[in-house]
Design an enzyme around this catalytic site. Structure first.
Site, mmCIF file in Angstrom:
data_model
loop_
_atom_site.group_PDB
_atom_site.id
_atom_site.type_symbol
_atom_site.label_atom_id
_atom_site.label_comp_id
_atom_site.label_asym_id
_atom_site.label_seq_id
_atom_site.Cartn_x
_atom_site.Cartn_y
_atom_site.Cartn_z
ATOM 1 N N TYR A 156 5.793 -27.892 -6.485
ATOM 2 C CA TYR A 156 4.472 -27.270 -6.523
ATOM 3 C C TYR A 156 3.727 -27.328 -5.190
ATOM 4 C CZ TYR A 156 4.526 -26.310 -11.535
ATOM 5 O OH TYR A 156 4.822 -25.791 -12.777
ATOM 6 N N LYS B 216 18.086 -35.347 -12.699
ATOM 7 C CA LYS B 216 19.131 -34.323 -12.618
ATOM 8 C C LYS B 216 19.949 -34.642 -11.373
ATOM 9 C CE LYS B 216 21.380 -30.640 -13.731
ATOM 10 N NZ LYS B 216 22.285 -30.615 -14.910
ATOM 11 N N ASP C 38 18.626 -31.428 -18.611
ATOM 12 C CA ASP C 38 19.259 -30.516 -19.573
ATOM 13 C C ASP C 38 19.603 -31.259 -20.865
ATOM 14 O OD1 ASP C 38 21.049 -31.951 -18.007
ATOM 15 O OD2 ASP C 38 22.564 -30.374 -17.912
ATOM 16 N N ASP D 114 6.693 -30.001 -16.354
ATOM 17 C CA ASP D 114 6.122 -28.752 -16.849
ATOM 18 C C ASP D 114 6.965 -28.229 -18.008
ATOM 19 O OD1 ASP D 114 4.486 -26.441 -16.889
ATOM 20 O OD2 ASP D 114 5.984 -25.355 -15.709
ATOM 21 N N ASP E 48 6.154 -28.448 -22.471
ATOM 22 C CA ASP E 48 6.081 -27.325 -23.419
ATOM 23 C C ASP E 48 6.984 -27.603 -24.618
ATOM 24 O OD1 ASP E 48 4.339 -25.847 -21.788
ATOM 25 O OD2 ASP E 48 5.408 -23.967 -22.175
HETATM 26 C C1 IPM Z 1 0.806 -26.397 -16.982
HETATM 27 C C2 IPM Z 1 0.863 -24.940 -16.634
HETATM 28 C C3 IPM Z 1 0.629 -24.802 -15.138
HETATM 29 C C4 IPM Z 1 1.747 -25.521 -14.412
HETATM 30 C C5 IPM Z 1 0.504 -23.352 -14.685
HETATM 31 C C6 IPM Z 1 -0.660 -22.666 -15.345
HETATM 32 C C7 IPM Z 1 0.401 -23.257 -13.207
HETATM 33 O O1 IPM Z 1 2.049 -24.368 -17.053
HETATM 34 O O2 IPM Z 1 -0.226 -27.035 -16.726
HETATM 35 O O3 IPM Z 1 1.779 -26.892 -17.534
HETATM 36 O O4 IPM Z 1 2.815 -24.947 -14.151
HETATM 37 O O5 IPM Z 1 1.551 -26.680 -14.078
HETATM 38 MG MG MG Z 2 3.232 -25.672 -18.211
#
Ligand code: IPM
Ligand code: MG
Length: 352
Positions: free
Chosen positions: A137, A188, A221, A245, A249
């Site tokens: 990032y 990884k 993975d 990230d 999710d």
């Molecule tokens: C998160 C989001 C952000 C990230 C995006 C919106 C840039 O997906 O906070 O997980 O990738 O960090």
């Molecule tokens: Mg995210």
């Protein structure tokens, strides 16, 4: 009375709706908790861009420096502005305010349906600790001849010893305080022979300082597979920025709804304001319809109050959310209910 100065950045899409409900919850918690929240709202994001051609004003970081925390709804309005432009301030706040510890708890609440067959609340209770200040990032890279057939793009990841060590120690300190005292390094190093081998080495050097914590390593993975098959084996997961990230999710989804997943972007040393936001995005497809689940945003407000030192108020909000979810009377459609965003927010505020 103790007063906390909070910057509120609702952002775009459902960010606006869920922030309204999170504000109701934090204000209600403040009244019962005997403290005050001095909130200043900023219309940054797509709305501000329409007026000024910029997503945030020049010097917005200096403005935010005067606050004790930043509360963020969600950002991104891809139909009107490319996401990488709208979300830039989020990445910048994380980096410039050295919010290197991103904390994303994932817990399956009773009564919430997980997409995983046969898993119960006791099976999913973990925290993703995401390195939040470097990795993929950092803004290092570029295009070369990018519009030609020879075009290329470079995106460089950076992992520093300081960055890796401090997030590992943050993860270990948290694991120590949790009942199971387990920590898994998400790596990884079989393929990424510099970056992730480096993470493994720093991990091996640090783990001896935490003999009370049971540790293991898992490639990212395999981690994806394991979180779907045996989430009950995991407690604290420490991840590099990009892996965190992705994994968060996934852990949001297995906990039943990303509409419940909160997050904190912490500067643990408190040299800068920390930032609190739901894990979900701005969901333009459902924005303005009252469909968004505000519970992730409300729980992020609880994480903020906890970090500010109002742990009782935070616990009360968490308990109110838990009760609401268990009772199943006032919930949004993602949790099988028929209530609107505002009805859920009002219900939580009433409980508080
Ligand atoms: C998160 C989001 C952000 C990230 C995006 C919106 C840039 O997906 O906070 O997980 O990738 O960090
Ligand atoms: Mg995210």
């Amino acid at each position: 009375m103790k007063t906390y100065k909070i910057a509120v950045y609702p952002g775009d899409g459902i960010g606006l709706e869920v922030t309204t409900e999170a504000v109701k919850a934090m204000q209600a918690a403040a009244v019962t908790g005997g403290f005050e929240l001095d909130l200043t709202e900023f219309d940054w994001g797509h709305r501000y861009w329409k007026k000024t051609g910029q997503v945030v004003p020049e010097g917005y970081l200096d403005t935010l420096r005067g606050f004790q925390a930043v509360y963020l709804g969600a950002i991104g309005d891809p139909a009107n502005l490319p996401d990488h432009v709208t979300i830039r301030p989020l990445i910048e706040m994380r980096q410039k305010f050295d919010q290197y510890a991103c904390v994303r708890p994932a817990k399956l609440f009773p009564g919430v349906r997980t997409p995983l067959a046969d898993k119960r609340p006791a099976d999913i209770d973990l925290v993703v600790i995401r390195e939040n200040s470097e990795g993929e990032y950092i803004d290092a890279g570029g295009f070369f001849k990018d519009t030609t057939p020879d075009g290329l793009a470079l995106q460089t990841a950076v992992h520093t010893r300081k960055g890796v060590e401090r997030i590992l120690r943050f993860g270990f300190d948290l694991a120590r305080k949790r009942p199971r005292q387990r920590l898994t390094l998400v790596t990884k190093s079989n393929a990424l022979k510099y970056s992730m081998v480096f993470w493994d080495r720093v991990f091996d050097a640090v783990k001896g300082d935490y003999p009370d914590v049971t540790v293991d390593k898992c490639h990212v993975d395999a981690m994806c597979m394991a979180l779907v098959q045996t989430p009950e084996r995991y407690d604290v997961l420490v991840c590099s920025n990009m892996f965190g990230d992705l994994i968060s999710d996934l852990t949001g989804a297995i906990s039943g709804s990303i509409g419940l997943a909160p997050s904190a972007n912490l500067n643990p040393e408190r040299l800068f304001p920390s930032l609190f936001e739901p894990v979900h995005g701005s969901a333009p497809d459902i924005a303005g319809k009252g469909l968004a689940n505000p519970l992730a945003a409300i729980r992020s407000a609880a994480m903020m109050l906890d970090f500010l030192g109002e742990s009782q108020a935070a616990t009360r909000i968490e308990q109110a959310v838990l009760n609401a979810v268990c009772e199943r009377r006032v919930l949004t459609p993602d949790l099988g209910g028929t209530a609107t965003t505002a009805q859920v927010g009002d219900d939580i505020a009433r409980r508080l």
